[in-house]
Design an enzyme around this catalytic site. Structure first.
Site, PDB file in Angstrom:
ATOM      1  CG  ASP A  17      -0.646  -6.268  -7.528  1.00  0.00           C
ATOM      2  OD1 ASP A  17      -1.450  -6.303  -8.121  1.00  0.00           O
ATOM      3  OD2 ASP A  17      -0.502  -6.362  -6.294  1.00  0.00           O
ATOM      4  CG  ASP A  55      -1.862  -3.340  -4.140  1.00  0.00           C
ATOM      5  OD1 ASP A  55      -2.720  -3.786  -3.775  1.00  0.00           O
ATOM      6  OD2 ASP A  55      -1.022  -2.458  -3.714  1.00  0.00           O
ATOM      7  CG  HIS A  61      -5.709   1.124   2.173  1.00  0.00           C
ATOM      8  ND1 HIS A  61      -4.545  -0.104   2.222  1.00  0.00           N
ATOM      9  CD2 HIS A  61      -6.812   0.415   1.866  1.00  0.00           C
ATOM     10  CE1 HIS A  61      -5.180  -0.951   2.426  1.00  0.00           C
ATOM     11  NE2 HIS A  61      -6.814  -0.989   2.085  1.00  0.00           N
ATOM     12  CG  HIS A  90       1.493   0.955  -2.195  1.00  0.00           C
ATOM     13  ND1 HIS A  90       1.608   0.830  -0.667  1.00  0.00           N
ATOM     14  CD2 HIS A  90       0.965  -0.247  -2.484  1.00  0.00           C
ATOM     15  CE1 HIS A  90       1.052  -0.161  -0.431  1.00  0.00           C
ATOM     16  NE2 HIS A  90       0.291  -0.836  -1.505  1.00  0.00           N
ATOM     17  CE  LYS A 115      -3.632  -7.577  -5.521  1.00  0.00           C
ATOM     18  NZ  LYS A 115      -2.932  -6.732  -4.817  1.00  0.00           N
ATOM     19  CB  CYS A 160       0.367  -9.448  -4.511  1.00  0.00           C
ATOM     20  SG  CYS A 160       0.024  -8.313  -3.273  1.00  0.00           S
TER      21      CYS A 160
HETATM   22  C1  VGL Z   1       1.985  -5.643  -2.528  1.00  0.00           C
HETATM   23  C2  VGL Z   1       2.727  -4.850  -0.399  1.00  0.00           C
HETATM   24  C3  VGL Z   1       1.731  -3.987  -0.555  1.00  0.00           C
HETATM   25  C4  VGL Z   1       2.153  -6.489  -3.720  1.00  0.00           C
HETATM   26  C5  VGL Z   1       0.988  -4.755  -2.613  1.00  0.00           C
HETATM   27  O1  VGL Z   1       1.898  -6.451  -4.827  1.00  0.00           O
HETATM   28  O2  VGL Z   1       2.916  -7.579  -3.557  1.00  0.00           O
HETATM   29  N1  VGL Z   1       2.606  -5.846  -1.475  1.00  0.00           N
HETATM   30  N2  VGL Z   1       0.503  -4.076  -1.459  1.00  0.00           N
HETATM   31 ZN    ZN Z   2      -0.767  -2.422  -1.455  1.00  0.00          ZN
END
Ligand code: VGL
Ligand code: ZN
Length: 212
Positions: A17, A55, A61, A90, A115, A160
């Site tokens: 990510d 992400d 969502h 996001h 994902k 993540c």
């Molecule tokens: C993530 C919060 C929401 C991450 C992704 O990449 O850690 N954190 N979506």
């Molecule tokens: Zn996310």
């Protein structure tokens, strides 16, 4: 001094990510998130096998506070399977925020694993969504490719990266997190809690200097 790491054909680097929304100026910025980019780039150049995660949420969502009237970012709601932290919108599919940081350089990456694309399930892990039953298919892919060790770097350390590392172990791989190639939000003792979970589950910690 740690002994230096020898990378083999059975090793894969999973870059988690490294997207605009998780970097300063982004919708869900991790402090100093962009500082991982040069470190990750140097590491990626050492690995023949690199996989990126991205992400990748649809608008509306379930993990977005804006989807739940009256709720604010960082509030928590109860779901059937778990508690969900509500995030600011996001990494909406096909937006600038969801794009990889422009200085991320891993042109030889072999797979981009997206994902969080199911409207009603969040997915921190690259292996298993947050309902803890829906598999992403990554474990099967890594098995078929003959990988044994998964090295992890990226954002965010306690979300993540953490869940992906622990799930790598429970999927039968060795997981090694390259600490200085990660950044996290660091709220409420999250780093310490993450380190404890890594110790408990057998996730190994490394530093990027161990590779050079
Ligand atoms: C993530 C919060 C929401 C991450 C992704 O990449 O850690 N954190 N979506
Ligand atoms: Zn996310």
């Amino acid at each position: 001094m740690n002994s230096s790491i020898q990378i083999s054909a059975r090793d894969v680097l999973l870059i988690v990510d490294v997207q605009n929304d998780f970097c300063p100026g982004g919708a869900l910025a991790v402090p100093q998130g962009d500082e991982v980019v040069p470190v990750v780039n140097r590491l990626a150049a050492r690995f023949s096998n690199v996989i990126l995660t991205q992400d990748w949420h649809p608008a509306g969502h379930l993990s977005f506070a804006s989807t739940h009237p009256g709720k604010k970012p960082f509030e928590r709601i109860r779901l059937n399977h778990d508690e969900q932290i509500l995030w600011p919108d996001h990494c909406v599919q096909d937006t600038h925020g969801a794009a990889f940081h422009k200085a991320l350089h891993a042109p030889h990456a072999q797979l981009i694993l997206r994902k969080g694309f199911r409207p009603d399930i969040d997915s921190y892990s690259a292996f298993r969504e947050n309902d803890r039953t829906t598999r992403t298919g990554l474990a099967a892919c890594l098995v078929e490719r003959g990988f044994e060790r998964v090295f992890l770097a990226g954002l965010a350390y306690e979300y993540c990266v953490r869940v992906s590392a622990v799930d790598a172990v429970s999927s039968g791989f060795r997981a090694l997190v390259i600490e200085d190639a990660c950044r996290g939000f660091g709220r409420d003792g999250a780093f310490e809690e993450t380190r404890r979970e890594f110790a408990r589950t057998g996730v190994v910690h490394l530093k990027s200097a161990d590779f050079f």
